[in-house]
Design a protein around this motif. Structure first.
Motif, PDB file in Angstrom:
ATOM      1  N   LEU A  66      35.286  40.829  25.459  1.00 52.68           N
ATOM      2  CA  LEU A  66      35.030  41.149  26.866  1.00 52.68           C
ATOM      3  C   LEU A  66      36.207  41.855  27.495  1.00 52.68           C
ATOM      4  O   LEU A  66      36.026  42.777  28.298  1.00 52.68           O
ATOM      5  N   ALA A  67      37.443  41.418  27.111  1.00 52.98           N
ATOM      6  CA  ALA A  67      38.630  42.046  27.713  1.00 52.98           C
ATOM      7  C   ALA A  67      38.671  43.536  27.418  1.00 52.98           C
ATOM      8  O   ALA A  67      38.985  44.356  28.280  1.00 52.98           O
ATOM      9  N   ALA A  68      38.297  43.919  26.169  1.00 48.94           N
ATOM     10  CA  ALA A  68      38.304  45.338  25.819  1.00 48.94           C
ATOM     11  C   ALA A  68      37.252  46.093  26.619  1.00 48.94           C
ATOM     12  O   ALA A  68      37.483  47.205  27.079  1.00 48.94           O
ATOM     13  N   LEU A  69      36.052  45.504  26.818  1.00 48.68           N
ATOM     14  CA  LEU A  69      34.998  46.173  27.576  1.00 48.68           C
ATOM     15  C   LEU A  69      35.397  46.367  29.039  1.00 48.68           C
ATOM     16  O   LEU A  69      35.101  47.387  29.651  1.00 48.68           O
ATOM     17  N   LEU A  70      36.070  45.345  29.599  1.00 51.11           N
ATOM     18  CA  LEU A  70      36.507  45.477  30.989  1.00 51.11           C
ATOM     19  C   LEU A  70      37.602  46.517  31.143  1.00 51.11           C
ATOM     20  O   LEU A  70      37.641  47.262  32.118  1.00 51.11           O
ATOM     21  N   SER A  71      38.528  46.547  30.138  1.00 52.33           N
ATOM     22  CA  SER A  71      39.657  47.463  30.242  1.00 52.33           C
ATOM     23  C   SER A  71      39.231  48.918  30.120  1.00 52.33           C
ATOM     24  O   SER A  71      39.757  49.788  30.803  1.00 52.33           O
TER      25      SER A  71
ATOM     26  N   HIS B  69      29.771  42.689  38.015  1.00 56.03           N
ATOM     27  CA  HIS B  69      29.854  42.354  39.442  1.00 56.03           C
ATOM     28  C   HIS B  69      30.614  41.042  39.533  1.00 56.03           C
ATOM     29  O   HIS B  69      30.240  40.072  38.880  1.00 56.03           O
ATOM     30  N   SER B  70      31.677  41.007  40.334  1.00 54.00           N
ATOM     31  CA  SER B  70      32.507  39.804  40.363  1.00 54.00           C
ATOM     32  C   SER B  70      33.298  39.773  41.656  1.00 54.00           C
ATOM     33  O   SER B  70      33.656  40.826  42.208  1.00 54.00           O
ATOM     34  N   ASP B  71      33.520  38.570  42.151  1.00 53.54           N
ATOM     35  CA  ASP B  71      34.447  38.427  43.280  1.00 53.54           C
ATOM     36  C   ASP B  71      35.890  38.347  42.804  1.00 53.54           C
ATOM     37  O   ASP B  71      36.788  38.126  43.597  1.00 53.54           O
ATOM     38  N   LYS B  72      36.109  38.542  41.491  1.00 54.71           N
ATOM     39  CA  LYS B  72      37.469  38.558  40.932  1.00 54.71           C
ATOM     40  C   LYS B  72      37.964  39.975  40.699  1.00 54.71           C
ATOM     41  O   LYS B  72      39.097  40.161  40.255  1.00 54.71           O
ATOM     42  N   LEU B  73      37.119  40.978  40.890  1.00 51.61           N
ATOM     43  CA  LEU B  73      37.494  42.363  40.646  1.00 51.61           C
ATOM     44  C   LEU B  73      37.510  43.120  41.961  1.00 51.61           C
ATOM     45  O   LEU B  73      36.730  42.827  42.881  1.00 51.61           O
ATOM     46  N   PRO B  74      38.358  44.166  42.058  1.00 51.84           N
ATOM     47  CA  PRO B  74      38.451  44.905  43.329  1.00 51.84           C
ATOM     48  C   PRO B  74      37.195  45.669  43.660  1.00 51.84           C
ATOM     49  O   PRO B  74      36.908  45.922  44.799  1.00 51.84           O
ATOM     50  N   VAL B  75      36.439  46.112  42.664  1.00 55.78           N
ATOM     51  CA  VAL B  75      35.202  46.839  42.917  1.00 55.78           C
ATOM     52  C   VAL B  75      34.137  46.253  42.015  1.00 55.78           C
ATOM     53  O   VAL B  75      34.428  45.650  41.000  1.00 55.78           O
ATOM     54  N   ALA B  76      32.901  46.482  42.331  1.00 57.27           N
ATOM     55  CA  ALA B  76      31.770  46.009  41.528  1.00 57.27           C
ATOM     56  C   ALA B  76      31.114  47.187  40.878  1.00 57.27           C
ATOM     57  O   ALA B  76      30.807  48.182  41.517  1.00 57.27           O
ATOM     58  N   GLY B  77      30.950  47.077  39.514  1.00 55.50           N
ATOM     59  CA  GLY B  77      30.332  48.176  38.805  1.00 55.50           C
ATOM     60  C   GLY B  77      28.920  47.878  38.465  1.00 55.50           C
ATOM     61  O   GLY B  77      28.512  46.774  38.396  1.00 55.50           O
TER      62      GLY B  77
END
Length: 957
Positions: free
Chosen positions: A937-942, A949-957
């Motif tokens: 998952l870390a590689a996919l996010l990076s 969609h997350s309240d932990k990320l600055p934007v929602a994709g």
């Protein structure tokens, strides 16, 4: 020779990494591979990732947090000496041995005798035998050190030492003319005894004492450590320096340098994988290892660490740097005089041609040198504003690729032309060219930052009908079988021929999508990129498969700055070379080379360890475990002690008897199972480095879960017999009753049949319901998932799986007890039930973990936030909680055609991502069916390839 820091790769751990204190007084290793570290603030067990600390606060048997000595005996029991006590760790339990008569002063060492007794050095010499600690009468005074070879023990004392062999005790006093000495360190090499004291290093042989001088140190420098490694090499440490004894001579070993000097070494260990560990009084723990690669940088005379090109020259290597050309000869660089005439010192490419010219491409144009003398001949000023990225010879023509177009020099006859572009297509006149390759078929390949061009007998054409169309082309290579490899900067590579390409990228298992250089050596293909370089089986690639991929240098981890030879650099010509039995690469810190005989090198495979099984607050360890019939919820903890780039370890596990496939756990080191049926299980764990294709042997814990009495075969048989007897009696009664009241009997039969149906329905409902919370359990999901998926498929919508895990719930159980924890779990279940729609499915997944299945939900983020807010805003103080309870949610939305079990694993990874990023939030993976397999998952996010969609990320994709 002097052993220098560049010969070693290293990493340092201190308190910020979890070490309980900066002073590491003792280091030992157990058979499983764990390191045990003595500090001045407790005992630590280390697996490469986590320090498990034992101190007076959590281990009652420890008499002090100041650990002074450690020793594993022949039975793998750990003897622990503290500032004022003696402790034994055996089978997971700590026991203090000197309670009856506490030791006075710190324990200085241990020595195990042939009869199984243990000598203990402290304020005097003691012996542990027959469960008693008794003083050894022959030795008088304090013991500063114990050193053992076979059954002979040397005892360091005040102004002398003793030798204990069998029952013979002999004291060797230091000469009176020597200053008063404390024999704090002892080692024996051959027939010579070395004695480290508070006033220097001495040798003793045949009764003769001799003071030994240490290079660069006063003769009376205090000796902090003598360590004899498994190769019988003697190491000597003073406050600021480390020495090795080689052929009877003490030579300085510069192994203590780092960002700050790693000084005051007082413990050392060579571990099972040949790593060398140093414990400092003031700087924590340092691990050193020998690399398979060798680096040649500024310490060898390189004018600048940034290198861009390598070119074999006779038996040596020409290196292009940011400050000119340098020739590597016999491990040292010689800067070329020709640098003074180069148009720019930034050298990016080189080419020796068939006319004994050496062409040099710089950041400000092209130069020509004499290939024999390396003397400068001329510059080509017409491209003085361009970076020459690639050079190639084709017949009488020299091709020159730049960041401002493709050029060539015609060498027909005695004269050479100037740079020209006559006859070239318009697209290449201003193109940013990166690589040019004439192949054996008379074709010319031109790689640019915007795609690939091929010149055939029909002229130049852009290759648009291929996977890398329009990509940044960084490498083109032809192999002996006629295959062409085209590598890109960030889209992987293709192998084959036009019209028949095989495309490989991270989706196929590559460690990265970049290719800086590619070369085939025997059956291996070596590929370099910004993350390092790796080998892969060439024959498998030709069949379209990635097989036996192994990272020889892995530069992807944060610790790579000191624990890896950095690699690799550039995009164009000369980004690698095979020469003199080695592969060479330019890097940001000199040139790195690897002997070709090391291509088959493998680092040791990590050894997986199952640490324990916890169920209902009871912990089990060992290879064979039997739990109670009521213990149906299991929590396994496991690890793999490994100390080189340990953050890259991958683990997988499987509960045989329950699961048919391996569960890929990434770097996670625990697994949970709930509501298990009775039976025999095997929990298996394997580990590997992410840069390695080899999995370790499985670590196995066999677990037997016995049935309740009513689940046994005998109980079921008796129940069946009882039912049969009852039916027989009922049948006979029916026959009798039919003769008298047929109608009444029919009514009774109907009534009983209805009651039996209701009972069956109730039993069915109970089997799908969690006893504590009243929510559904896993059996409900197994029984209904196909119906749920069918409804989702018919509606054409998406199905959402959301795993909800209460934050810090273990600490609540530990503080308030499991009865209060059960009350909280029931309240959480009620809150979630009230916050959900009637169409949603609520399942207790296990422990403090819940599964929400959302059908036809138009706004999943809002639904998740509603649940999170409802839990957080509840008045938890009425349930004895001092602060709000929060939870973490990992969720995935997917179409009904996807594998729901795989999607559940994505939700699990999303949950752990939220846990690792502060908890109290959610991460929703959108379109989960599009997510690639075997990718973290870390590689996919990076790389942004996952819609989230997350309240932990600055934007929602």
């Amino acid at each position: 020779m002097v052993l220098s820091q560049p010969d070693y790769l290293y990493r340092i751990w201190s308190v910020e990494a979890g070490l309980p204190q900066i002073s590491v007084t003792a280091i030992v290793q157990d058979q499983q591979g764990f390191l045990w570290l003595g500090t001045q603030n407790g005992l630590a067990r280390f697996d490469g990732v986590q320090f498990t600390v034992f101190n007076t606060a959590n281990t009652a048997a420890l008499s002090s947090n100041l650990i002074s000595a450690l020793h594993f005996d022949a039975q793998q029991r750990l003897w622990i000496g503290t500032a004022n006590g003696l402790i034994l760790h055996d089978d997971g339990q700590f026991n203090r041995l000197d309670l009856a008569s506490p030791l006075q002063g710190a324990v200085s060492g241990f020595a195990e005798r042939a009869d199984g007794s243990m000598l203990v050095g402290a304020d005097r010499l003691y012996q542990w035998q027959q469960q008693q600690l008794q003083p050894v009468a022959e030795h008088k005074g304090p013991v500063f050190q114990l050193y053992q070879q076979q059954d002979q023990v040397w005892i360091g004392g005040q102004h002398g030492f003793a030798v204990l062999s069998g029952e013979s005790y002999q004291w060797m006093a230091a000469p009176k003319e020597l200053p008063t000495l404390q024999m704090t360190e002892i080692a024996r090499v051959g027939s010579t005894l070395y004695l480290g004291t508070n006033q220097g290093l001495y040798s003793w042989k045949n009764g003769v004492w001799q003071v030994l001088s240490l290079p660069g140190q006063p003769a009376d420098s205090r000796i902090e450590l003598l360590y004899q490694d498994p190769q019988q090499q003697l190491w000597v440490a003073t406050y600021g320096k480390v020495y090795r004894l080689e052929h009877g001579q003490l030579l300085e070993a510069d192994v203590i340098q780092a960002a700050d000097d790693f000084v005051w070494i007082e413990s050392m260990l060579q571990d099972q994988h040949q790593n060398l560990w140093l414990g400092s009084r003031t700087h924590g723990l340092k691990r050193l290892r020998k690399a398979v690669t060798q680096r040649f940088s500024t310490e060898a005379g390189l004018p600048d660490p940034y290198t861009w090109a390598v070119q074999p020259w006779r038996q040596h290597m020409l290196v292009g740097t940011s400050k000119g050309l340098a020739l590597l000869q016999h491990g040292q660089y010689q800067v070329l005089q020709a640098n003074q005439q180069l148009p720019d010192l930034f050298v990016y490419s080189m080419l020796p041609d068939s006319r004994q010219h050496l062409w040099v491409g710089t950041r400000a144009g092209l130069s020509r040198l004499d290939a024999d003398s390396l003397a400068w001949q001329r510059n080509y000023d017409s491209i003085s504003s361009l970076l020459v990225t690639t050079l190639a010879e084709e017949g009488e023509r020299i091709w020159v690729g730049t960041n401002g177009g493709l050029y060539y020099i015609q060498q027909d006859g005695p004269q050479q032309s100037e740079l020209q572009q006559q006859g070239l297509p318009q697209a290449l006149l201003q193109a940013r060219v990166r690589i040019v390759l004439p192949d054996s078929a008379g074709r010319l390949w031109v790689g640019t930052e915007n795609g690939l061009y091929l010149r055939t007998e029909h002229g130049f054409n852009r290759l648009d009908n291929m996977p890398l169309s329009g990509s940044f082309i960084s490498a083109v290579t032809e192999f002996a079988d006629g295959n062409i490899l085209v590598g890109s900067f960030d889209q992987g590579f293709v192998l084959g021929q036009p019209g028949n390409w095989r495309w490989f990228s991270q989706k196929n298992g590559l460690p990265g999508n970049g290719v800086m250089h590619a070369v085939k050596v025997e059956q291996h293909l070596l590929i370099s990129n910004f993350q390092g370089f790796y080998r892969v089986d060439y024959a498998a690639l030709a069949r379209g498969k990635v097989d036996k991929l192994y990272m020889l240098v892995d530069d992807r981890r944060p610790e790579a700055a000191s624990d890896s030879h950095r690699c690799c650099n550039g995009a164009g010509s000369n980004k690698g070379a095979v020469h003199q039995g080695r592969i060479w690469y330019p890097t940001l810190d000199g040139v790195v080379s690897l002997p070709l005989q090391q291509l088959l090198h493998h680092a040791p495979v990590p050894a997986a360890v199952v640490k324990n099984l916890t169920t209902q607050q009871q912990q089990y360890s060992g290879s064979d475990v039997v739990v109670a019939a009521a213990q149906r919820d299991w929590h396994f903890r496991f690890t793999a002690p490994y100390y080189v780039q340990s953050s890259s370890l991958q683990l997988r596990y499987q509960l045989q008897g329950y699961e048919s496939d391996w569960v890929e756990g990434g770097n996670r080191r625990e697994a949970f199972y709930t509501n298990l049926p009775p039976g025999k299980y095997q929990f298996r764990v394997q580990a590997r480095q992410s840069a390695d294709y080899r999995w370790s042997e499985a670590a196995v814990m066999s677990v037997r879960l016995p049935p309740h009495w009513y689940e046994t075969w005998l109980a079921k048989t008796l129940l069946a017999v009882l039912i049969l007897l009852s039916l027989r009696a009922l049948y006979r009664w029916r026959l009798s009753a039919l003769a008298h009241a047929g109608h009444e009997l029919e009514l009774q039969v109907a009534q009983r049949t209805a009651e039996l149906h209701l009972a069956n329905e109730k039993l069915q409902q109970m089997s799908m319901q969690d006893a504590l919370t009243g929510l559904y359990n896993r059996h409900y999901l197994d029984s209904n998932i196909e119906q749920i998926l069918s409804r989702t498929a018919r509606s054409g919508g998406l199905l959402t799986l959301a795993l909800l895990d209460l934050d810090h719930f273990k600490s609540i159980n530990d503080k308030l007890g499991h009865q209060a924890g059960d009350v909280i779990l029931k309240q959480v279940a009620e809150i979630v039930r009230q916050s959900s729609r009637s169409a949603d499915h609520l399942i207790r997944w296990g422990g403090e973990e819940f599964l929400l299945i959302l059908e036809h939900s138009d706004d999943v983020p809002r639904a998740l936030q509603r649940v999170l807010q409802a839990i957080k805003q509840y008045d938890w103080q009425q349930l004895q909680l001092t602060q709000s309870l929060t939870c973490s949610v990992g969720a995935v939305s997917f179409s009904a055609t996807a594998n729901w079990q795989q999607q559940l694993q994505w939700a699990d990874q999303a949950l752990y991502w939220v846990k690792q990023h502060g908890r109290d939030g959610y991460l929703l993976l959108l379109q989960g069916q599009t997510l690639p397999d075997n990718t973290g998952l870390a590689a996919l996010l990076s790389d942004g390839s996952a819609q989230v969609h997350s309240d932990k990320l600055p934007v929602a994709g």
